[in-house]
Structures are given as structure tokens and as C-alpha cells.
Design an enzyme around this catalytic site. Sequence first.
Site, PDB file in Angstrom:
ATOM      1  CB  CYS A   1      43.703  19.537  27.542  1.00 39.93           C
ATOM      2  SG  CYS A   1      44.369  18.238  28.541  1.00 39.93           S
ATOM      3  CG  ASP A   2      44.741  20.891  23.931  1.00 40.08           C
ATOM      4  OD1 ASP A   2      44.498  21.830  24.717  1.00 40.08           O
ATOM      5  OD2 ASP A   2      45.833  20.310  23.891  1.00 40.08           O
TER       6      ASP A   2
ATOM      7  CB  CYS B   1      45.636  16.360  26.559  1.00 47.18           C
ATOM      8  SG  CYS B   1      44.307  16.485  27.754  1.00 47.18           S
TER       9      CYS B   1
END
Length: 310
Positions: free
Chosen positions: A138-139, A135
Site C-alpha cells: 500500500c505505502d 503494508c
Amino acid sequence: MEHIYDVTILGAGPAGLTAALYAARAKLDTLVIEKGQDGGQIAISAQVENYPGQPAEGESGPQLTARMAQQALRFGAIRASDEITAVDLAGDVKRLTGRKAVYLSRTVIIAAGARPRPIGCENEAKFVGTGISFCATCDAPFFRGLDVYVAGGGDSAVEEALYLTKFARRVTVIHRRDRLRAAKGLQERAFANEKMAFLWDSVVERVDGDGFLSAITVRNVKTGERTTIRADGKDGLLGLFGFIGYEPNTELFKDALPLEKGYIPTDEDMRTALPGVFAAGDIRLKSVRQVVTAAADGAIAAIQAGRYLE
Ligand code: NAP
């Protein structure tokens, strides 16, 4: 007496939320059950720019999802946060057993989507969350100023690699062939981006590190040559993002419905082999998986569920 819904939708991605909108707006007693966050695959998409009616510059997957969810709830769909662990779909009243409750419904629309396919390299599980991610939204910020690698060559890999260039020092796509599968427009943007690099004909074979990911061994599929890429000494850490396709979330249905290649086959009205049970979106056997096709599936499934109830 236990409540019996008209329509119960499993999954709150674009297919499920569109089904909820259509069912609720048709005044059907509609429940949507989602075990995690709304959005399905696009919950982890940094940018969606090809869903009709969006702002021309695109928006994030979660932003688009939030609008879809609001619209469905405004028409009266009920939302439950639960994970379904058993299904009995054969009778007139379908029974869905969750961790928190049992749900009864006259029709079910399965829109449970798909999940990222693991990269498939040695030591992968050890580094998920400590260097390996599926992701970018997200990261990506964890890899600011670092070297990042992306496995895959499709739309997801290239789109997310482009997003990662906003954070990383350099983003290298590792692809098993010598040409990308991604749409031409995405390819052009990727080739024109100075931060992007490509490792062709290569697959990730193994990952290593002391706590955090710091080495990636790739194998050239044509020559068999192995190369180990190591993190810059000052960085001590590498990023590896996996975008090599998806696997359908059909485990729950394997004894209830016939599957093909792991997916649920339907007719063009989204009917499965069981009366009153429909499937929509990425979980369905089909050739095009886009937000707009998932939404279309959801609309068709809800309309057909309404006709079945009549
Ligand atoms: P995909 O189109 O299935 O592409 C998967 C990529 O991973 C391919 O390049 C494939 O290589 C590679 N791959 C597969 N298995 C592999 C393995 N075991 N080892 C190494 N590489 C492997 O998946 P996706 O990019 O996630 O897209 C999924 C669907 O969503 C597609 O229909 C796509 O069009 C759609 N999507 C659309 C958008 C958009 O329109 N903006 C964005 C994201 C996704 P090969 O090319 O050699 O097969």
C-alpha cells in the site's frame, strides 16, 4: 421467515474463500461475510510465490485473492460486506449480528484471520499513516528515494523489505536478535541485495517527528545503548514498516468459545468446541501459517460442515 444459510463463513482470506469454494461447489447454501477487502493478510502482500499453481515468478496477494474469490462466487457462494458485532453460536441455528443485518446459519466457519502486531514503541500511534506503515504494497511508493526501516526478522519482514528496495534508497531491517527467522532463500536474497542493511540485536524504542516521522530511536538489547536515527535533512521524512508478527481476530469469540494463547483450538477436522462451528486459517491454534495451509483448513472445514449438516 428469515433465511437460514447452510454455511456462513466469516472472513474472505485464503481460508474463507477456499471454504466458500468447497461449500458452494457441494451445493450448500453458502454465505461469506467480510468487513473489509478480500484477501486477509495476503491483501497486503506484495508478492506471493509459494502457493501451488501460481505463475513461477509469483504474483501479488490481491491478484491471487481475486482469482480465489471469482472461483468461489462462480459456484454460487453469496458475499456480504458487513462487520459482525455479536455472535450466538450455541444453538442448532447460529445467529450472527452485523452492522447491516442479522444472519442465520446452520454452520459457521470462522476464518477471520489475524492483524499486524503493533511495533510497541513510544509515540507509535501518532505516526501511523505519517511515516509508520504495516503494508508495503500500500505505502511503498510514498517512500520513493527515502531511507526506510523495517522492524522484524521473519518471512514477512524480509519479504516486504525486499519489495521496499524497489522504491527506497536504502532499507534497514531492525531485528531483536543477531540472526533472521525468515526462510533461508529469503535471507540469501536479502544479504545479496545492495540496498539492504541490518541493525542486529535492536528494537525500536521511540519515534519522533514534526507531523511526519523523522527520527527513530533504537535500543541495543545486549548493550542497552540507544541510538537515534534521523532523516536526511533534504528528505525530512523516514519510513518505518512493522512486521513483527500477528494477533488473532478473536475478540468477538472470547465469550463464545474457549481460546488458547488468543487463538481458537480445533481438532484436525477444524471442529471447535461447539457443534456446527469450525475455524480455519490464521485464527486457529497451529504452528504453520501459510496461504496453502489456510486454504487446506478452509477445504477441510467446508467438507466437515457438509458432513455435520447431513
Ligand atoms: P513471525 O514469523 O512470527 O516473525 C515475527 C518476527 O518479529 C520475528 O523475527 C520476531 O523475532 C520479531 N518479533 C516478534 N515480536 C517482537 C517484538 N515485540 N519486538 C521486536 N521484534 C519482534 O511473523 P511473520 O514474519 O509475520 O510471519 C507470520 C507467519 O506467516 C509465519 O508462519 C510465516 O512463515 C508466514 N509467512 C510466510 C511467508 C512466505 O512463505 N512467503 C511470507 C510471510 C509470512 P524473533 O525471530 O526473535 O522471534
